[in-house]
Design a protein around this motif. Sequence first.
Motif, PDB file in Angstrom:
ATOM      1  N   ARG A 170      -0.521  -8.198   9.427  1.00  0.00           N
ATOM      2  CA  ARG A 170       0.282  -8.877   8.407  1.00  0.00           C
ATOM      3  C   ARG A 170       1.164  -7.855   7.704  1.00  0.00           C
ATOM      4  O   ARG A 170       0.717  -6.746   7.402  1.00  0.00           O
ATOM      5  CB  ARG A 170      -0.595  -9.532   7.327  1.00  0.00           C
ATOM      6  N   ASP A 171       2.406  -8.243   7.428  1.00  0.00           N
ATOM      7  CA  ASP A 171       3.275  -7.430   6.589  1.00  0.00           C
ATOM      8  C   ASP A 171       2.818  -7.580   5.152  1.00  0.00           C
ATOM      9  O   ASP A 171       2.337  -8.648   4.746  1.00  0.00           O
ATOM     10  CB  ASP A 171       4.728  -7.899   6.701  1.00  0.00           C
ATOM     11  N   CYS A 172       2.950  -6.519   4.375  1.00  0.00           N
ATOM     12  CA  CYS A 172       2.578  -6.580   2.977  1.00  0.00           C
ATOM     13  C   CYS A 172       3.415  -5.573   2.189  1.00  0.00           C
ATOM     14  O   CYS A 172       4.099  -4.732   2.772  1.00  0.00           O
ATOM     15  CB  CYS A 172       1.085  -6.320   2.770  1.00  0.00           C
ATOM     16  N   THR A 173       3.343  -5.685   0.874  1.00  0.00           N
ATOM     17  CA  THR A 173       4.003  -4.747  -0.017  1.00  0.00           C
ATOM     18  C   THR A 173       2.950  -4.139  -0.919  1.00  0.00           C
ATOM     19  O   THR A 173       2.168  -4.876  -1.542  1.00  0.00           O
ATOM     20  CB  THR A 173       5.070  -5.465  -0.870  1.00  0.00           C
ATOM     21  N   MET A 174       2.887  -2.822  -0.972  1.00  0.00           N
ATOM     22  CA  MET A 174       1.949  -2.145  -1.857  1.00  0.00           C
ATOM     23  C   MET A 174       2.590  -2.075  -3.247  1.00  0.00           C
ATOM     24  O   MET A 174       3.611  -1.425  -3.429  1.00  0.00           O
ATOM     25  CB  MET A 174       1.618  -0.740  -1.340  1.00  0.00           C
ATOM     26  N   GLU A 175       2.007  -2.789  -4.193  1.00  0.00           N
ATOM     27  CA  GLU A 175       2.556  -2.886  -5.545  1.00  0.00           C
ATOM     28  C   GLU A 175       2.134  -1.700  -6.418  1.00  0.00           C
ATOM     29  O   GLU A 175       2.907  -1.229  -7.234  1.00  0.00           O
ATOM     30  CB  GLU A 175       2.108  -4.194  -6.221  1.00  0.00           C
ATOM     31  N   ASP A 176       0.885  -1.294  -6.260  1.00  0.00           N
ATOM     32  CA  ASP A 176       0.402  -0.105  -6.959  1.00  0.00           C
ATOM     33  C   ASP A 176      -0.720   0.524  -6.160  1.00  0.00           C
ATOM     34  O   ASP A 176      -1.270  -0.085  -5.249  1.00  0.00           O
ATOM     35  CB  ASP A 176       0.004  -0.398  -8.415  1.00  0.00           C
ATOM     36  N   VAL A 177      -1.027   1.771  -6.503  1.00  0.00           N
ATOM     37  CA  VAL A 177      -2.045   2.504  -5.752  1.00  0.00           C
ATOM     38  C   VAL A 177      -2.751   3.472  -6.689  1.00  0.00           C
ATOM     39  O   VAL A 177      -2.159   3.969  -7.649  1.00  0.00           O
ATOM     40  CB  VAL A 177      -1.417   3.248  -4.542  1.00  0.00           C
ATOM     41  N   SER A 178      -4.023   3.697  -6.424  1.00  0.00           N
ATOM     42  CA  SER A 178      -4.797   4.718  -7.127  1.00  0.00           C
ATOM     43  C   SER A 178      -5.556   5.507  -6.067  1.00  0.00           C
ATOM     44  O   SER A 178      -5.433   5.226  -4.875  1.00  0.00           O
ATOM     45  CB  SER A 178      -5.776   4.083  -8.124  1.00  0.00           C
ATOM     46  N   GLU A 179      -6.341   6.440  -6.493  1.00  0.00           N
ATOM     47  CA  GLU A 179      -7.125   7.230  -5.547  1.00  0.00           C
ATOM     48  C   GLU A 179      -8.132   6.362  -4.803  1.00  0.00           C
ATOM     49  O   GLU A 179      -8.470   6.625  -3.650  1.00  0.00           O
ATOM     50  CB  GLU A 179      -7.862   8.339  -6.304  1.00  0.00           C
ATOM     51  N   THR A 180      -8.600   5.292  -5.454  1.00  0.00           N
ATOM     52  CA  THR A 180      -9.675   4.486  -4.875  1.00  0.00           C
ATOM     53  C   THR A 180      -9.241   3.156  -4.281  1.00  0.00           C
ATOM     54  O   THR A 180     -10.036   2.487  -3.633  1.00  0.00           O
ATOM     55  CB  THR A 180     -10.753   4.209  -5.934  1.00  0.00           C
ATOM     56  N   GLY A 181      -7.984   2.725  -4.505  1.00  0.00           N
ATOM     57  CA  GLY A 181      -7.565   1.432  -3.978  1.00  0.00           C
ATOM     58  C   GLY A 181      -6.120   1.108  -4.266  1.00  0.00           C
ATOM     59  O   GLY A 181      -5.362   1.946  -4.757  1.00  0.00           O
ATOM     60  N   ALA A 182      -5.743  -0.152  -3.962  1.00  0.00           N
ATOM     61  CA  ALA A 182      -4.363  -0.578  -4.128  1.00  0.00           C
ATOM     62  C   ALA A 182      -4.289  -2.082  -4.356  1.00  0.00           C
ATOM     63  O   ALA A 182      -5.236  -2.813  -4.075  1.00  0.00           O
ATOM     64  CB  ALA A 182      -3.544  -0.212  -2.889  1.00  0.00           C
ATOM     65  N   LYS A 183      -3.129  -2.515  -4.884  1.00  0.00           N
ATOM     66  CA  LYS A 183      -2.828  -3.937  -5.005  1.00  0.00           C
ATOM     67  C   LYS A 183      -1.718  -4.241  -4.015  1.00  0.00           C
ATOM     68  O   LYS A 183      -0.690  -3.556  -3.985  1.00  0.00           O
ATOM     69  CB  LYS A 183      -2.381  -4.293  -6.417  1.00  0.00           C
ATOM     70  N   LEU A 184      -1.922  -5.265  -3.180  1.00  0.00           N
ATOM     71  CA  LEU A 184      -0.977  -5.626  -2.138  1.00  0.00           C
ATOM     72  C   LEU A 184      -0.505  -7.057  -2.321  1.00  0.00           C
ATOM     73  O   LEU A 184      -1.289  -7.919  -2.719  1.00  0.00           O
ATOM     74  CB  LEU A 184      -1.630  -5.522  -0.749  1.00  0.00           C
ATOM     75  N   THR A 185       0.769  -7.311  -2.027  1.00  0.00           N
ATOM     76  CA  THR A 185       1.286  -8.669  -1.913  1.00  0.00           C
ATOM     77  C   THR A 185       1.435  -8.933  -0.422  1.00  0.00           C
ATOM     78  O   THR A 185       2.145  -8.203   0.277  1.00  0.00           O
ATOM     79  CB  THR A 185       2.642  -8.817  -2.621  1.00  0.00           C
ATOM     80  N   VAL A 186       0.739  -9.952   0.068  1.00  0.00           N
ATOM     81  CA  VAL A 186       0.657 -10.219   1.508  1.00  0.00           C
ATOM     82  C   VAL A 186       1.653 -11.305   1.905  1.00  0.00           C
ATOM     83  O   VAL A 186       1.766 -12.324   1.227  1.00  0.00           O
ATOM     84  CB  VAL A 186      -0.774 -10.653   1.896  1.00  0.00           C
ATOM     85  N   GLU A 187       2.372 -11.069   3.001  1.00  0.00           N
ATOM     86  CA  GLU A 187       3.269 -12.076   3.561  1.00  0.00           C
ATOM     87  C   GLU A 187       2.478 -12.910   4.554  1.00  0.00           C
ATOM     88  O   GLU A 187       1.900 -12.381   5.491  1.00  0.00           O
ATOM     89  CB  GLU A 187       4.457 -11.408   4.245  1.00  0.00           C
ATOM     90  N   GLY A 188       2.422 -14.199   4.326  1.00  0.00           N
ATOM     91  CA  GLY A 188       1.649 -15.079   5.193  1.00  0.00           C
ATOM     92  C   GLY A 188       0.234 -15.229   4.673  1.00  0.00           C
ATOM     93  O   GLY A 188      -0.192 -14.556   3.743  1.00  0.00           O
TER      94      GLY A 188
END
Length: 106
Positions: free
Chosen positions: A30-48
């Motif tokens: 799936r294509d996605c956009t990484m909105e933010d990131v830290s050392e331990t994880g990230a927030k993604l907006t997923v297409e589909g």
Amino acid sequence: MATERRRGDRVTFERGIAAHMMGIDGTWRRDCTMEDVSETGAKLTVEGSVEGLNLKEFFLLLSSTGLAYRRCELAWVNGDQIGVNFLKQGDKKKKTARRGAQAADV
């Protein structure tokens, strides 16, 4: 107001970073956009839709060639956005290496 549960500082991207999610076995992507990131994880907006995908463990591909990636697990879902925790590389390799060393001692 939401409680911040992150352990590390996060970097928020103004426009997001294009990325891809891929199943560990390579059967989905799936294509996605990484909105933010830290050392331990990230927030993604997923297409589909992510419905029906095995999100227990998957890869977040950060380059078109797949050479920059992180192994992830799903933390939360909110509409088309998901939170992921990065899994540490080497944790499983260390366990396997120890088993091999024990077998060699026998």
